[in-house]
Design a protein around this motif. Structure first.
Motif, PDB file in Angstrom:
ATOM      1  N   PHE A 178     -11.146   4.078   4.628  1.00  0.00           N
ATOM      2  CA  PHE A 178     -10.668   4.151   3.246  1.00  0.00           C
ATOM      3  C   PHE A 178     -10.288   2.781   2.695  1.00  0.00           C
ATOM      4  CE2 PHE A 178     -10.867   8.541   2.920  1.00  0.00           C
ATOM      5  CZ  PHE A 178     -10.324   8.999   1.734  1.00  0.00           C
ATOM      6  N   CYS A 179      -9.903   1.883   3.552  1.00  0.00           N
ATOM      7  CA  CYS A 179      -9.289   0.658   3.047  1.00  0.00           C
ATOM      8  C   CYS A 179      -9.499  -0.482   4.027  1.00  0.00           C
ATOM      9  CB  CYS A 179      -7.803   0.916   2.823  1.00  0.00           C
ATOM     10  SG  CYS A 179      -6.823  -0.526   2.466  1.00  0.00           S
ATOM     11  N   ILE A 205      -8.040  -4.379   4.874  1.00  0.00           N
ATOM     12  CA  ILE A 205      -6.937  -5.309   4.617  1.00  0.00           C
ATOM     13  C   ILE A 205      -7.288  -6.675   5.166  1.00  0.00           C
ATOM     14  CG2 ILE A 205      -4.509  -5.835   5.084  1.00  0.00           C
ATOM     15  CD1 ILE A 205      -3.987  -2.870   5.344  1.00  0.00           C
ATOM     16  N   ILE A 207      -2.198  -2.341  -1.198  1.00  0.00           N
ATOM     17  CA  ILE A 207      -3.479  -1.682  -1.010  1.00  0.00           C
ATOM     18  C   ILE A 207      -3.931  -1.124  -2.353  1.00  0.00           C
ATOM     19  CG2 ILE A 207      -4.680   0.180   0.214  1.00  0.00           C
ATOM     20  CD1 ILE A 207      -2.421  -0.009   2.323  1.00  0.00           C
ATOM     21  N   ASP A 261      -6.427   1.384  -4.381  1.00  0.00           N
ATOM     22  CA  ASP A 261      -7.288   2.558  -4.273  1.00  0.00           C
ATOM     23  C   ASP A 261      -8.388   2.422  -5.325  1.00  0.00           C
ATOM     24  OD1 ASP A 261      -8.473   5.001  -4.240  1.00  0.00           O
ATOM     25  OD2 ASP A 261      -6.772   6.097  -5.060  1.00  0.00           O
ATOM     26  N   TYR A 262      -9.536   1.850  -4.938  1.00  0.00           N
ATOM     27  CA  TYR A 262     -10.597   1.558  -5.894  1.00  0.00           C
ATOM     28  C   TYR A 262     -11.279   2.816  -6.431  1.00  0.00           C
ATOM     29  CZ  TYR A 262     -10.178  -3.348  -4.735  1.00  0.00           C
ATOM     30  OH  TYR A 262      -9.685  -4.617  -4.557  1.00  0.00           O
ATOM     31  N   LEU A 292      -6.715   8.413  -3.475  1.00  0.00           N
ATOM     32  CA  LEU A 292      -5.617   8.481  -2.514  1.00  0.00           C
ATOM     33  C   LEU A 292      -4.440   9.322  -2.985  1.00  0.00           C
ATOM     34  CD1 LEU A 292      -5.575   4.839  -1.143  1.00  0.00           C
ATOM     35  CD2 LEU A 292      -6.637   6.854  -0.172  1.00  0.00           C
ATOM     36  N   LEU A 321       0.372   2.017  -2.105  1.00  0.00           N
ATOM     37  CA  LEU A 321      -0.970   2.397  -2.516  1.00  0.00           C
ATOM     38  C   LEU A 321      -1.047   2.315  -4.034  1.00  0.00           C
ATOM     39  CD1 LEU A 321      -1.488   5.516  -0.225  1.00  0.00           C
ATOM     40  CD2 LEU A 321      -2.253   3.183   0.164  1.00  0.00           C
TER      41      LEU A 321
END
Length: 211
Positions: free
Chosen positions: A85-86, A88, A102, A104-105, A109, A134
């Protein structure tokens, strides 16, 4: 999982939309029960009950590049039910950063801020400490006009746009100069996030971006 993995590439935007639909809506599957074929919906993520999902974190996860045998190794990858999902990016200790968050494109989320409290790495943190960890990219993009206006509001006393001397005189005030740096930093971070979003780049007039 194969259906999610094998989504046919149809351009970055359309491909991401197809993956978004699968992750948020799930997929229909068939199962034979006593000779009868029954269909049911399988959800990849339990959005209503975050605690029923499995969360994993891995360092330097190798990812094979498209149409290549080479691999990329993101610093940290976050998985929900085995789905990445992500990503970093970690900074060296000598690199100064004010904070990190983070983004959330895909806006999928939801309220997983609360779910983070169940991950062992966050033991000792209150739920209120994790609010904002988020961040939906649309929420950040919506802040861009306001941060642009806040930045230029500092120079509203400058009568001529190209008067460099007037800007220098104004910023000679130390407190105003510090405020300028803070607002410029906020605007730069938000702009950087917006420019990483294909939808933003395709929908916003190029003349506005060039300003």
């Amino acid at each position: 999982m194969q259906k999610l993995k094998n989504v046919k590439y149809d351009g970055l935007l359309k491909t991401n939309e197809a993956i978004y639909d699968l992750i948020t809506l799930g997929t229909a599957l068939e199962q034979a029960i006593e000779g009868d074929s029954k269909s049911f919906n399988m959800n990849y993520i339990d959005w209503r009950n975050p605690s029923r999902n499995r969360f994993h974190v891995t360092a330097e996860y190798s990812v094979e590049r498209s149409r290549s045998t080479e691999t990329a190794r993101p610093d940290i990858v976050l998985f929900v039910n085995g789905i990445p999902f992500c990503v970093i990016e970690c900074k060296a200790p000598q690199v100064e950063v004010e904070f990190g968050f983070i983004v959330d494109y895909a806006n999928v989320l939801g309220e997983l801020d609360k779910a983070l409290t169940m991950y062992s790495a966050f033991e000792g943190f209150d739920e209120s400490d994790l609010v904002g960890t988020l961040t939906a990219i649309n929420s950040e993009i919506e802040k861009l006009p306001g941060r642009y206006s806040d930045l230029w509001d500092l120079f509203k006393t400058v009568k001529h746009f190209y008067d460099e001397e007037a800007y220098e005189l104004l910023l000679a005030d130390e407190s105003l100069r510090e405020e300028f740096y803070d607002r410029l930093s906020d605007f730069g971070k938000t702009l950087g996030i917006a420019l990483s979003c294909e939808k933003f780049l395709t929908e916003v007039d190029g003349k506005i971006l060039s300003r």
